[in-house]
Design a protein around this motif. Structure first.
Motif, PDB file in Angstrom:
ATOM      1  N   TYR A  25       0.871  -1.240   0.036  1.00 43.26           N
ATOM      2  CA  TYR A  25      -0.033  -0.077  -0.208  1.00 43.26           C
ATOM      3  C   TYR A  25       0.788   1.163  -0.156  1.00 43.26           C
ATOM      4  N   PRO A  26       0.550   2.271  -0.714  1.00 41.73           N
ATOM      5  CA  PRO A  26      -0.649   2.111  -1.894  1.00 41.73           C
ATOM      6  C   PRO A  26      -0.187   1.470  -2.868  1.00 41.73           C
ATOM      7  N   ASN A  27      -1.307   0.920  -3.774  1.00 42.18           N
ATOM      8  CA  ASN A  27      -1.011   0.360  -4.794  1.00 42.18           C
ATOM      9  C   ASN A  27      -2.276   0.618  -5.860  1.00 42.18           C
ATOM     10  N   PRO A  28      -1.850   1.547  -6.843  1.00 44.04           N
ATOM     11  CA  PRO A  28      -0.631   1.699  -7.441  1.00 44.04           C
ATOM     12  C   PRO A  28      -0.006   2.895  -6.584  1.00 44.04           C
ATOM     13  N   PHE A  29       1.479   2.804  -6.775  1.00 40.13           N
ATOM     14  CA  PHE A  29       2.097   3.685  -5.874  1.00 40.13           C
ATOM     15  C   PHE A  29       3.219   4.708  -6.525  1.00 40.13           C
ATOM     16  N   ASN A  30       3.469   6.002  -5.968  1.00 42.62           N
ATOM     17  CA  ASN A  30       4.434   6.878  -6.393  1.00 42.62           C
ATOM     18  C   ASN A  30       4.388   7.884  -5.425  1.00 42.62           C
ATOM     19  N   PRO A  31       5.517   8.204  -4.662  1.00 37.47           N
ATOM     20  CA  PRO A  31       6.859   7.592  -4.988  1.00 37.47           C
ATOM     21  C   PRO A  31       7.466   6.225  -4.293  1.00 37.47           C
ATOM     22  N   GLU A  32       6.634   5.966  -3.306  1.00 37.26           N
ATOM     23  CA  GLU A  32       7.202   4.654  -2.524  1.00 37.26           C
ATOM     24  C   GLU A  32       5.797   3.974  -2.070  1.00 37.26           C
ATOM     25  N   THR A  33       6.024   2.613  -1.805  1.00 35.52           N
ATOM     26  CA  THR A  33       4.870   1.740  -1.221  1.00 35.52           C
ATOM     27  C   THR A  33       5.701   1.003  -0.158  1.00 35.52           C
ATOM     28  N   THR A  34       4.691   0.427   0.777  1.00 40.55           N
ATOM     29  CA  THR A  34       5.060  -0.203   1.928  1.00 40.55           C
ATOM     30  C   THR A  34       4.563  -1.593   1.847  1.00 40.55           C
ATOM     31  N   ILE A  35       5.571  -2.338   2.107  1.00 43.75           N
ATOM     32  CA  ILE A  35       5.301  -4.043   1.903  1.00 43.75           C
ATOM     33  C   ILE A  35       5.272  -4.749   3.222  1.00 43.75           C
ATOM     34  N   GLU A  36       4.420  -5.431   3.689  1.00 41.23           N
ATOM     35  CA  GLU A  36       4.105  -5.879   5.091  1.00 41.23           C
ATOM     36  C   GLU A  36       4.118  -7.521   4.934  1.00 41.23           C
ATOM     37  N   TYR A  37       4.715  -8.061   5.696  1.00 43.26           N
ATOM     38  CA  TYR A  37       4.764  -9.754   5.689  1.00 43.26           C
ATOM     39  C   TYR A  37       4.705 -10.198   6.979  1.00 43.26           C
ATOM     40  N   TYR A  38       4.363 -11.702   7.358  1.00 42.50           N
ATOM     41  CA  TYR A  38       4.336 -12.006   8.504  1.00 42.50           C
ATOM     42  C   TYR A  38       5.319 -13.502   8.709  1.00 42.50           C
ATOM     43  N   MET A  39       6.071 -13.619   9.597  1.00 40.46           N
ATOM     44  CA  MET A  39       6.729 -15.084   9.860  1.00 40.46           C
ATOM     45  C   MET A  39       6.340 -15.625  11.038  1.00 40.46           C
ATOM     46  N   PRO A  40       5.706 -16.803  10.923  1.00 43.58           N
ATOM     47  CA  PRO A  40       5.481 -17.594  12.208  1.00 43.58           C
ATOM     48  C   PRO A  40       6.676 -17.963  12.893  1.00 43.58           C
ATOM     49  N   GLU A  41       7.796 -18.080  12.446  1.00 44.45           N
ATOM     50  CA  GLU A  41       8.945 -18.534  13.132  1.00 44.45           C
ATOM     51  C   GLU A  41      10.173 -17.829  12.477  1.00 44.45           C
ATOM     52  N   ASP A  42      11.431 -17.762  13.489  1.00 43.07           N
ATOM     53  CA  ASP A  42      12.667 -17.314  12.826  1.00 43.07           C
ATOM     54  C   ASP A  42      13.075 -17.853  11.505  1.00 43.07           C
ATOM     55  N   ASN A  43      13.561 -17.095  10.750  1.00 46.58           N
ATOM     56  CA  ASN A  43      13.998 -18.006   9.403  1.00 46.58           C
ATOM     57  C   ASN A  43      14.731 -16.727   8.560  1.00 46.58           C
ATOM     58  N   ASN A  44      15.553 -17.312   7.553  1.00 47.25           N
ATOM     59  CA  ASN A  44      16.251 -16.871   6.625  1.00 47.25           C
ATOM     60  C   ASN A  44      15.360 -16.479   5.556  1.00 47.25           C
ATOM     61  N   ILE A  45      15.087 -15.399   5.022  1.00 46.67           N
ATOM     62  CA  ILE A  45      14.271 -14.817   4.038  1.00 46.67           C
ATOM     63  C   ILE A  45      14.934 -13.942   2.920  1.00 46.67           C
ATOM     64  N   GLU A  46      14.179 -13.899   1.799  1.00 46.31           N
ATOM     65  CA  GLU A  46      14.611 -13.122   0.716  1.00 46.31           C
ATOM     66  C   GLU A  46      13.330 -12.360   0.253  1.00 46.31           C
ATOM     67  N   LEU A  47      13.527 -10.902   0.297  1.00 42.57           N
ATOM     68  CA  LEU A  47      12.367 -10.091  -0.309  1.00 42.57           C
ATOM     69  C   LEU A  47      13.026  -9.421  -1.564  1.00 42.57           C
ATOM     70  N   ASN A  48      12.439  -9.666  -2.737  1.00 41.90           N
ATOM     71  CA  ASN A  48      12.974  -9.109  -3.945  1.00 41.90           C
ATOM     72  C   ASN A  48      11.829  -8.466  -4.855  1.00 41.90           C
ATOM     73  N   ILE A  49      12.488  -7.725  -5.901  1.00 40.83           N
ATOM     74  CA  ILE A  49      11.228  -7.098  -6.673  1.00 40.83           C
ATOM     75  C   ILE A  49      11.771  -7.553  -8.171  1.00 40.83           C
TER      76      ILE A  49
END
Length: 108
Positions: A25-49
Motif C-alpha cells: 500500500y498504496p497500490n498503485p504507488f508513486n513515489p514509494e510503497t510499503t510491503i508488509e509480511y508475517y513470519m510464524p518462526e525465525d527464518n532466513n528470507i529474501e524479499l525481491n522485486i
C-alpha cells in the motif's frame, strides 16, 4: 490474527501459522510503497522485486529475521539506484523452498 478475552479479562492472542505477504500500500504507488509480511518462526528470507520479464531489479532484504510482523518501504528504485519506469512489478517473498508473490503497480 485474533484476540480473545476470557471472563477473567485474560487476553490470548492467536497468531497465524503460515507465512503471509500482504498487498502493498498504496497500490498503485508513486513515489514509494510499503510491503508488509508475517513470519510464524525465525527464518532466513529474501524479499525481491522482479520486472514483468522476470528479471530481478531490486533486493529489498536478504537475511535472518525473527518471527512476527515486518514491513519495508520500497522507493521504486533498482539495485543500481536508478528510478524504475511505470509498470507492473512482482514482490517475491522467499522462505526455505517456498515463495509467495504479489503484484505491484508503479505509476509516474
Amino acid at each position: 490474527y485474533a484476540i480473545f478475552y476470557s471472563q477473567n479479562h485474560n487476553t490470548q492472542i492467536l497468531l497465524p501459522d503460515d507465512y503471509i505477504l500482504n498487498q502493498n500500500y498504496p497500490n498503485p504507488f508513486n513515489p514509494e510503497t510499503t510491503i508488509e509480511y508475517y513470519m510464524p518462526e525465525d527464518n532466513n528470507i529474501e524479499l525481491n522485486i522482479y520486472n514483468i520479464k522476470g528479471e530481478k531489479v531490486k533486493n529489498l532484504y536478504s537475511g535472518y529475521l525473527s518471527s512476527g510482523y515486518h514491513s519495508i518501504v520500497w522507493d521504486g528504485d533498482s539495485d543500481s539506484g536508478f528510478e524504475l519506469s511505470s509498470g507492473i512489478y512482482i514482490v517475491s517473498f522467499k522462505y526455505g523452498n517456498n515463495i509467495i508473490n504479489s503484484k505491484v503497480a508503479k505509476i509516474k
